[in-house]
Design an enzyme around this catalytic site. Sequence first.
Site, PDB file in Angstrom:
ATOM      1  N   LYS A 173       1.045  -1.052  -0.173  1.00 49.29           N
ATOM      2  CA  LYS A 173       0.247  -0.211   0.224  1.00 49.29           C
ATOM      3  C   LYS A 173       0.285   0.767   0.149  1.00 49.29           C
ATOM      4  O   LYS A 173       0.861   1.750   1.142  1.00 49.29           O
ATOM      5  CB  LYS A 173      -0.822  -0.096   1.099  1.00 49.29           C
ATOM      6  CG  LYS A 173      -2.080   0.607   0.875  1.00 49.29           C
ATOM      7  CD  LYS A 173      -2.268   2.409   0.757  1.00 49.29           C
ATOM      8  CE  LYS A 173      -1.820   3.209   1.832  1.00 49.29           C
ATOM      9  NZ  LYS A 173      -1.762   4.332   1.760  1.00 49.29           N
ATOM     10  N   GLU A 248       9.338   1.760  11.427  1.00 50.62           N
ATOM     11  CA  GLU A 248      10.518   3.044  11.410  1.00 50.62           C
ATOM     12  C   GLU A 248       9.526   3.693  11.421  1.00 50.62           C
ATOM     13  O   GLU A 248       8.744   4.470  10.429  1.00 50.62           O
ATOM     14  CB  GLU A 248      11.608   2.891  10.335  1.00 50.62           C
ATOM     15  CG  GLU A 248      12.361   3.365  10.329  1.00 50.62           C
ATOM     16  CD  GLU A 248      12.021   5.142  10.027  1.00 50.62           C
ATOM     17  OE1 GLU A 248      12.119   5.914  10.490  1.00 50.62           O
ATOM     18  OE2 GLU A 248      11.612   5.315   8.842  1.00 50.62           O
ATOM     19  N   CYS A 282      13.332  10.733   7.856  1.00 56.23           N
ATOM     20  CA  CYS A 282      12.877  10.209   9.216  1.00 56.23           C
ATOM     21  C   CYS A 282      14.726  10.738   9.789  1.00 56.23           C
ATOM     22  O   CYS A 282      14.434  11.339  10.863  1.00 56.23           O
ATOM     23  CB  CYS A 282      12.549   9.275   9.243  1.00 56.23           C
ATOM     24  SG  CYS A 282      13.799   7.914   8.509  1.00 56.23           S
ATOM     25  N   GLU A 381       8.765  16.452  15.488  1.00 53.30           N
ATOM     26  CA  GLU A 381       9.684  16.142  14.129  1.00 53.30           C
ATOM     27  C   GLU A 381       8.570  17.061  13.258  1.00 53.30           C
ATOM     28  O   GLU A 381       7.559  17.183  13.032  1.00 53.30           O
ATOM     29  CB  GLU A 381       9.598  15.252  13.426  1.00 53.30           C
ATOM     30  CG  GLU A 381      10.216  14.557  12.279  1.00 53.30           C
ATOM     31  CD  GLU A 381       9.467  12.996  11.858  1.00 53.30           C
ATOM     32  OE1 GLU A 381      10.339  12.477  11.154  1.00 53.30           O
ATOM     33  OE2 GLU A 381       8.720  12.516  12.648  1.00 53.30           O
TER      34      GLU A 381
END
Length: 488
Positions: A173, A248, A282, A381
């Site tokens: 996906k 992750e 990331c 973040e």
Amino acid sequence: MTLEHYIDGARVPSISGATFTSVEPATNEAYLTVAAGRAEDVDAAVTAARKAFSDGPWPRLPGEERAVILRRIADAIEARDERLASLECRDTGLPITQARGQARRAAQNFRFFADVVTTLSEDVYRVGSAQLNYVLRKPAGVAGLITPWNTPFMLETWKLAPALAAGCPVVLKPAEWSPLSAGLLPDIMEEAGLPPGVFNLVHGIGEEAGAALVAHPDVPVISFTGESATGQAIMRNAAGTLKTLSMELGGKSPLIVFDDADLERALDAAVFGVFSLNGERCTASSRVLVHASIYAEFTARLAARAAQVRVGAPSDPATELGALIHPEHYARVAGYVRLGVEEGARLAAGGARPPHLPHGNFLAATVFADVTPDMRIFQEEIFGPVVCVTPFGTETEAIELANATRYGLAAYLWTNDLRRAHRMAQAIETGMLWVNSQNVRDLRTPFGGVKASGLGREGGRHSIDVYTVSPIVHLATEDLPVPRFGTG
């Protein structure tokens, strides 16, 4: 242009007929229609994958035979190298030079795991002369792969290669904001000779297609890369069927610079670490912690370098910083820039749209100085070309600042004191630490984080562990004594 699902070897629309549109980051104009998968589409894909697992040849092929097809997949990716790069550039806003690197790495992923699967071994333990214990390594079943919108094709292959190497049929996906390059995967898989049903692709919105994939009872493994809040939702959704999860998640990675470091190389690493890939990575070094004795000089030089980062059209080879992925994300990042000013951080560079780019999701490379740990721009973040710079006085303070967020994905340390480097490697709460180096990875090494940055590890044999189970067989080679119950 319309993208369809790929299920059991065929391109198909959504059962409901639903679609959504994708926009080009550099212009924010809609240019792509995508099939919007829902639970029934996911179920059809899982059914095909489950049939390939229970009845098909793929899980039963020797590793060497699977490796042959994996290498063909790598060849097919390389043959489309420039095409893939142009699709990624248009769909994500990444500079074309950086998009080219992603396509090459994608092929490398398949070649690497082709090599891994041909060298896997199974453990055997002899218990005296009476028993032989041996561990089998078997594919776990259908693997659900949910991938992010930044560097999409490379990260799709980062999951596809080990899952297929392990013998698992998959349902992929892709992220709804960057689905374009995944549309080449069906042709690549067919060209390589992958059996039907082993690779399935369902496009769609995460809350619908992604959630249905996570909840499906015939999908025992989910591998997800994305932000931490979504990871928490996946954990809750997967609890009912007790799935294996590899996740992750987000990061707020520190780059720590001591006064004995090679400052020129540390500066290069700081600029590249947060502004490459548009800052949408990331492992971006989005917090720069600098020793107080060099803080003013380093911050000034960092701001000066940021002001010279070339922001421009993603297709221009001279561009270093392209367009952010989507108007919603652009608004989010811009909101953090406003917040930083409101919180009292000093805006040392950037912070606005470049004047020569009035349209699209463009933001200049942005540097905030004098950032304190209580500020949200230090803690949260941002996932864009925004870096926070904070001074520290002692090694202990540097460690405290490095560990002062909920994240723990990556960290970067610049010092020429080897003993200090070892001490800090033990003390910093992170899944990965680079010393006097930018983010360069060997594919054999584990990748993943701690705290809110993830669950489990991928990379090398760690990836194979995600997609396999290890039952053990205890075989008696002599007549072992068995306790006798019920004999009176």
